[in-house]
Design a protein around this motif. Structure first.
Motif, PDB file in Angstrom:
ATOM      1  N   LEU A  87       0.644  -1.128  -0.088  1.00  0.00           N
ATOM      2  CA  LEU A  87       0.034   0.154  -0.028  1.00  0.00           C
ATOM      3  C   LEU A  87       1.004   1.191   0.050  1.00  0.00           C
ATOM      4  O   LEU A  87       0.640   2.192  -0.850  1.00  0.00           O
ATOM      5  N   ALA A  88       1.904   1.181   0.687  1.00  0.00           N
ATOM      6  CA  ALA A  88       2.780   2.388   0.639  1.00  0.00           C
ATOM      7  C   ALA A  88       3.639   2.579  -0.544  1.00  0.00           C
ATOM      8  O   ALA A  88       3.603   3.689  -0.978  1.00  0.00           O
ATOM      9  N   ASP A  89       3.877   1.538  -0.957  1.00  0.00           N
ATOM     10  CA  ASP A  89       4.577   1.651  -2.396  1.00  0.00           C
ATOM     11  C   ASP A  89       3.767   1.993  -3.607  1.00  0.00           C
ATOM     12  O   ASP A  89       4.171   2.490  -4.514  1.00  0.00           O
ATOM     13  N   THR A  90       2.456   1.886  -3.416  1.00  0.00           N
ATOM     14  CA  THR A  90       1.593   2.242  -4.580  1.00  0.00           C
ATOM     15  C   THR A  90       0.612   3.539  -4.323  1.00  0.00           C
ATOM     16  O   THR A  90      -0.497   3.788  -4.841  1.00  0.00           O
ATOM     17  N   ALA A  91       1.050   4.198  -3.338  1.00  0.00           N
ATOM     18  CA  ALA A  91       0.348   5.280  -2.788  1.00  0.00           C
ATOM     19  C   ALA A  91       0.131   6.398  -4.213  1.00  0.00           C
ATOM     20  O   ALA A  91       1.123   6.572  -4.668  1.00  0.00           O
ATOM     21  N   GLY A  92      -1.059   6.750  -4.171  1.00  0.00           N
ATOM     22  CA  GLY A  92      -1.389   7.550  -5.408  1.00  0.00           C
ATOM     23  C   GLY A  92      -1.833   7.059  -6.804  1.00  0.00           C
ATOM     24  O   GLY A  92      -2.048   7.696  -7.711  1.00  0.00           O
ATOM     25  N   ARG A  93      -1.507   5.545  -6.672  1.00  0.00           N
ATOM     26  CA  ARG A  93      -1.867   5.224  -8.101  1.00  0.00           C
ATOM     27  C   ARG A  93      -3.416   4.552  -8.141  1.00  0.00           C
ATOM     28  O   ARG A  93      -4.019   4.641  -7.295  1.00  0.00           O
ATOM     29  N   ALA A  94      -3.928   4.313  -9.474  1.00  0.00           N
ATOM     30  CA  ALA A  94      -4.907   4.116  -9.608  1.00  0.00           C
ATOM     31  C   ALA A  94      -5.423   2.745  -8.939  1.00  0.00           C
ATOM     32  O   ALA A  94      -4.613   1.891  -8.483  1.00  0.00           O
ATOM     33  N   PHE A  95      -6.677   2.327  -8.884  1.00  0.00           N
ATOM     34  CA  PHE A  95      -7.271   1.315  -8.048  1.00  0.00           C
ATOM     35  C   PHE A  95      -6.569  -0.133  -8.776  1.00  0.00           C
ATOM     36  O   PHE A  95      -6.276  -0.702  -7.973  1.00  0.00           O
ATOM     37  N   GLU A  96      -6.685  -0.306 -10.079  1.00  0.00           N
ATOM     38  CA  GLU A  96      -6.265  -1.516 -10.524  1.00  0.00           C
ATOM     39  C   GLU A  96      -4.948  -1.985 -10.271  1.00  0.00           C
ATOM     40  O   GLU A  96      -4.538  -2.930  -9.755  1.00  0.00           O
ATOM     41  N   PRO A  97      -3.928  -1.057 -10.637  1.00  0.00           N
ATOM     42  CA  PRO A  97      -2.620  -1.434 -10.356  1.00  0.00           C
ATOM     43  C   PRO A  97      -2.343  -1.631  -8.805  1.00  0.00           C
ATOM     44  O   PRO A  97      -1.383  -2.451  -8.401  1.00  0.00           O
ATOM     45  N   ARG A  98      -3.098  -0.617  -8.050  1.00  0.00           N
ATOM     46  CA  ARG A  98      -2.655  -0.617  -6.584  1.00  0.00           C
ATOM     47  C   ARG A  98      -3.346  -2.040  -5.988  1.00  0.00           C
ATOM     48  O   ARG A  98      -2.470  -2.424  -5.027  1.00  0.00           O
ATOM     49  N   ILE A  99      -4.417  -2.387  -6.458  1.00  0.00           N
ATOM     50  CA  ILE A  99      -5.122  -3.513  -5.629  1.00  0.00           C
ATOM     51  C   ILE A  99      -4.243  -4.733  -6.139  1.00  0.00           C
ATOM     52  O   ILE A  99      -4.166  -5.731  -5.577  1.00  0.00           O
ATOM     53  N   ALA A 100      -3.864  -4.786  -7.536  1.00  0.00           N
ATOM     54  CA  ALA A 100      -3.086  -5.916  -7.881  1.00  0.00           C
ATOM     55  C   ALA A 100      -1.606  -6.053  -7.124  1.00  0.00           C
ATOM     56  O   ALA A 100      -1.249  -6.911  -6.865  1.00  0.00           O
TER      57      ALA A 100
END
Length: 211
Positions: A87-100
């Motif tokens: 979650l910390a590494d994907t902060a600010g990204r869209a839902f799909e790549p973040r949840i992946a």
């Protein structure tokens, strides 16, 4: 009972107790997560596996259920830390790549050791009302995480507003069932295939196709 507080062999009493506790937990991970399993284990057998005495066992734990409870917490903490890093590494990204990224972190951490997986999804079930309450508390934390991510997607305009709690609860159940069957070799799949399937399932929940 007074506990020893001095040093021995260059280590404090607290350090020695921490080492004994770790030895008991390592032995329990092996016995509960593999053979003979929690229900067929005994305090005597666990002490023999750890190379420690029953007196030392009861200085650290009330009973075998107490050991299983501690292992369950440790297993979940380990998986949760992997998810929090994603979650910390994907902060600010869209839902799909973040949840992946989150699902990949979860699946990897949950399945990298079959013993931990068995404790989290098999051995913990039906032991006692107290353990069941603890399991459900942890399960709610995973549901809360999915709900929070879905609601964040709503605020970004990536998903329609609605109550996601029922859907998130169903999704967590599907994740647990899938991982259990996968590691039990009920079907053949790579890690990438499992993650892709879970991502597609969650996207279908959050962004269902228009009728």
């Amino acid at each position: 009972m007074r506990q020893a507080t001095g040093t021995y062999g260059g280590r404090s009493a607290q350090e020695r107790r921490a080492e004994r506790r770790e030895r008991f937990l390592r032995a329990a991970l092996e016995q509960f997560g593999d053979r003979p399993g929690y229900r067929a284990s005994s305090v005597t057998g666990l002490c023999e596996a750890a190379g420690l005495s029953t007196r030392q066992f009861y200085e650290e734990f009330r009973n075998l259920e107490d050991v299983l409870t501690q292992l369950h917490l440790l297993v979940n903490d380990r998986t949760e830390q992997a998810v929090l890093r994603a979650l910390a590494d994907t902060a600010g990204r869209a839902f799909e790549p973040r949840i992946a990224a989150v699902l990949r972190a979860y699946v990897t951490a949950a399945t990298d050791d079959p013993r931990r997986l068995r404790i989290a999804f098999v051995e913990i079930i039906g032991v006692s009302a107290e353990l069941e309450r603890g399991r459900l508390v942890r399960r709610r934390r995973w549901v809360d995480l999915i709900v929070a991510e879905a609601e964040a997607a709503v605020r970004r305009g990536e998903a329609a507003p609605r109550d996601y709690r029922i859907a998130a609860t169903a999704f967590i159940g599907a994740v647990n069932g899938l991982l259990h069957d996968w590691t039990a070799e009920q079907f053949r799949a790579t890690l990438d295939q499992v993650v892709d399937e879970l991502v597609a399932l969650l996207l279908g929940v959050v962004r269902p196709p228009a009728r």
